[in-house]
Design a protein around this motif. Structure first.
Motif, PDB file in Angstrom:
ATOM      1  N   SER A 185      21.525  44.181  17.107  1.00 14.70           N
ATOM      2  CA  SER A 185      21.828  45.016  15.939  1.00 14.70           C
ATOM      3  C   SER A 185      21.637  44.297  14.610  1.00 14.70           C
ATOM      4  O   SER A 185      21.875  44.898  13.559  1.00 14.70           O
TER       5      SER A 185
ATOM      6  N   LEU B 124      19.290  46.163  12.375  1.00 12.53           N
ATOM      7  CA  LEU B 124      19.940  47.425  12.010  1.00 12.53           C
ATOM      8  C   LEU B 124      20.926  47.194  10.868  1.00 12.53           C
ATOM      9  O   LEU B 124      20.924  47.921   9.856  1.00 12.53           O
ATOM     10  N   ASP B 125      21.783  46.193  11.021  1.00 15.90           N
ATOM     11  CA  ASP B 125      22.761  45.883   9.973  1.00 15.90           C
ATOM     12  C   ASP B 125      22.084  45.506   8.663  1.00 15.90           C
ATOM     13  O   ASP B 125      22.542  45.904   7.573  1.00 15.90           O
TER      14      ASP B 125
ATOM     15  N   ASP C   8      19.131  46.460   7.499  1.00  8.26           N
ATOM     16  CA  ASP C   8      18.550  47.633   6.833  1.00  8.26           C
ATOM     17  C   ASP C   8      19.629  48.561   6.286  1.00  8.26           C
ATOM     18  O   ASP C   8      19.491  49.117   5.186  1.00  8.26           O
TER      19      ASP C   8
ATOM     20  N   ARG D 209      30.343  47.680  10.348  1.00  7.28           N
ATOM     21  CA  ARG D 209      30.121  48.152  11.727  1.00  7.28           C
ATOM     22  C   ARG D 209      31.056  47.388  12.657  1.00  7.28           C
ATOM     23  O   ARG D 209      31.066  46.167  12.660  1.00  7.28           O
TER      24      ARG D 209
ATOM     25  N   ILE E  84      17.294  55.038  10.051  1.00  5.68           N
ATOM     26  CA  ILE E  84      17.329  53.582  10.231  1.00  5.68           C
ATOM     27  C   ILE E  84      17.820  53.239  11.639  1.00  5.68           C
ATOM     28  O   ILE E  84      17.266  52.355  12.311  1.00  5.68           O
ATOM     29  N   ALA E  85      18.851  53.941  12.112  1.00  5.84           N
ATOM     30  CA  ALA E  85      19.356  53.680  13.452  1.00  5.84           C
ATOM     31  C   ALA E  85      18.278  53.931  14.500  1.00  5.84           C
ATOM     32  O   ALA E  85      18.070  53.122  15.414  1.00  5.84           O
TER      33      ALA E  85
ATOM     34  N   THR F 201      15.114  53.835  14.100  1.00  7.29           N
ATOM     35  CA  THR F 201      14.059  52.831  13.965  1.00  7.29           C
ATOM     36  C   THR F 201      14.322  51.643  14.877  1.00  7.29           C
ATOM     37  O   THR F 201      13.373  51.046  15.424  1.00  7.29           O
ATOM     38  N   TRP F 202      15.589  51.323  15.068  1.00  7.68           N
ATOM     39  CA  TRP F 202      15.947  50.163  15.888  1.00  7.68           C
ATOM     40  C   TRP F 202      16.476  50.561  17.266  1.00  7.68           C
ATOM     41  O   TRP F 202      17.148  49.784  17.934  1.00  7.68           O
TER      42      TRP F 202
END
Length: 358
Positions: free
Chosen positions: A181, A184-185, A187, A201, A225-226, A228-229
């Protein structure tokens, strides 16, 4: 229970894992033969069962067999050490907290980040562990942070996954989900900075707070964004609070006032649980069982009640009047009643540890 490490200890563990360049190096670090890693990785075995969720549905647990679990557990210590020094600012869950950490991250400090913000948006990622595939784990291990060659990344990815993804129940899954993650974090933090939000998170729970209403495309941008990863939002868990909502919650804690608090029903429910535990302990001393240890389910009940009491103490402080009273009730509850002294300790083998709680 493990002792909490120091930051220096974590640094040594991190350096040791990152120095591994061959499977033999890794095996030496983990204290096993290379063939042992390959054997367990080739055929990871799990015991599957279900446990109830708070909402009444069932959660599938995949519990690794003891030899696999021990190796995953040991590996997780080293992975956690690496993650500690590369964790993202928004991440608060599933991580080690060394004893000398100047700013420990946990459920309380996560909630505190959102105090005083009138607008709050809580989102949840669906099947968080299962969203991290074996290929994603391999990518994490081969990326510059670790830079492992295939002879390490491939067996480790196989060793820590089940049915092609992280299993719910393996001790290595939490830290690997955090490592997966990181982008993710990063972005989402960029998005939050751009829009002047606060973002944190805690595992699969994401919280965003702001001083003004969220933009109309806020949810869409976070979901994009979520995805995307490789993560999907759970639409049933979306929750938006506004300035008039006094019941704002972040990971189950109230953040609508001047300080973080427990939900209104938490302490009364805990009091009832302690009273129930007291009756159970009394009942065990009424009838001789002929056993030297209390039933496992009773010990599990004690652990569960103690954990809830410790959580209340962590959030409210040991001097809080409710917490202080309930602590006394708990210790009274687990003591064998004096009127049944003929059975007490020899019969039931209570092994109270004041440090561990059981």
């Amino acid at each position: 229970m493990r002792n909490k490490p120091t930051i220096r200890t974590l640094a040594r563990r991190s350096e040791a894992l990152l120095a591994c360049r061959t499977l033999e190096d890794l095996a030496g670090l983990l204290g096993v033969r290379p063939e042992r890693i390959l054997t367990l990785a080739a055929n990871p075995q799990y015991r599957e069962f279900e446990v109830p969720k708070k909402n009444g549905s069932m959660r599938q647990i995949e519990d690794p067999v003891p030899p696999l679990k021990r190796l995953q557990d040991y590996l997780a210590d080293f992975l956690q050490a690496v993650y500690y020094f590369h964790r993202t600012p928004p991440a608060y869950g599933f991580m080690l907290r060394p004893v000398d950490d100047p700013e420990p991250r946990h459920v309380l400090s996560n909630a505190e980040r959102h105090l005083g913000r009138p607008w709050l948006l809580n989102l949840d990622m669906q099947d968080f562990f299962h969203a991290v595939t074996v290929e994603r784990v391999r990518q994490v291990l081969e990326a510059p942070l670790f830079g492992f060659p295939e002879e390490i990344s491939v067996p480790l990815a196989q060793l820590t996954t089940y049915r092609g993804r992280l299993p719910m129940g393996a001790p290595s899954s939490p830290v690997l989900s955090n490592l997966a993650s990181i982008p993710l974090d990063q972005d989402l933090q960029d998005l939050a900075d751009d829009r002047q939000w606060t973002y944190t998170r805690y595992a699969d729970d994401m919280s965003f707070s702001a001083d003004r209403p969220f933009e109309p495309d806020a949810l869409e941008r976070v979901a994009f964004i979520a995805e995307t990863w490789g993560f999907q939002l759970n639409p049933d868990k979306n929750k938006l609070y506004g300035p008039g909502d006094r019941d704002k919650q972040v990971t189950g804690l109230l953040v609508g006032g001047h300080k973080v608090d427990l939900p209104d029903d938490y302490l009364p429910t805990l009091e009832a649980a302690i009273a129930h535990l007291s009756k159970v302990v009394d009942a065990q001393h009424l009838v001789s069982s002929g056993r030297n240890q209390p039933d496992s389910w009773v010990m599990e009940l004690r652990r569960g009640v103690y954990g809830k009491l410790e959580f209340a103490r962590h959030i409210l402080g040991a001097d809080h009047h409710w917490v202080s009273r309930l602590s006394g009730n708990y210790y009274d509850a687990i003591r064998p009643p004096e009127e049944y002294g003929a059975l007490s300790w020899l019969e039931f083998g209570y092994d109270w540890d004041v440090n561990a709680g059981w």
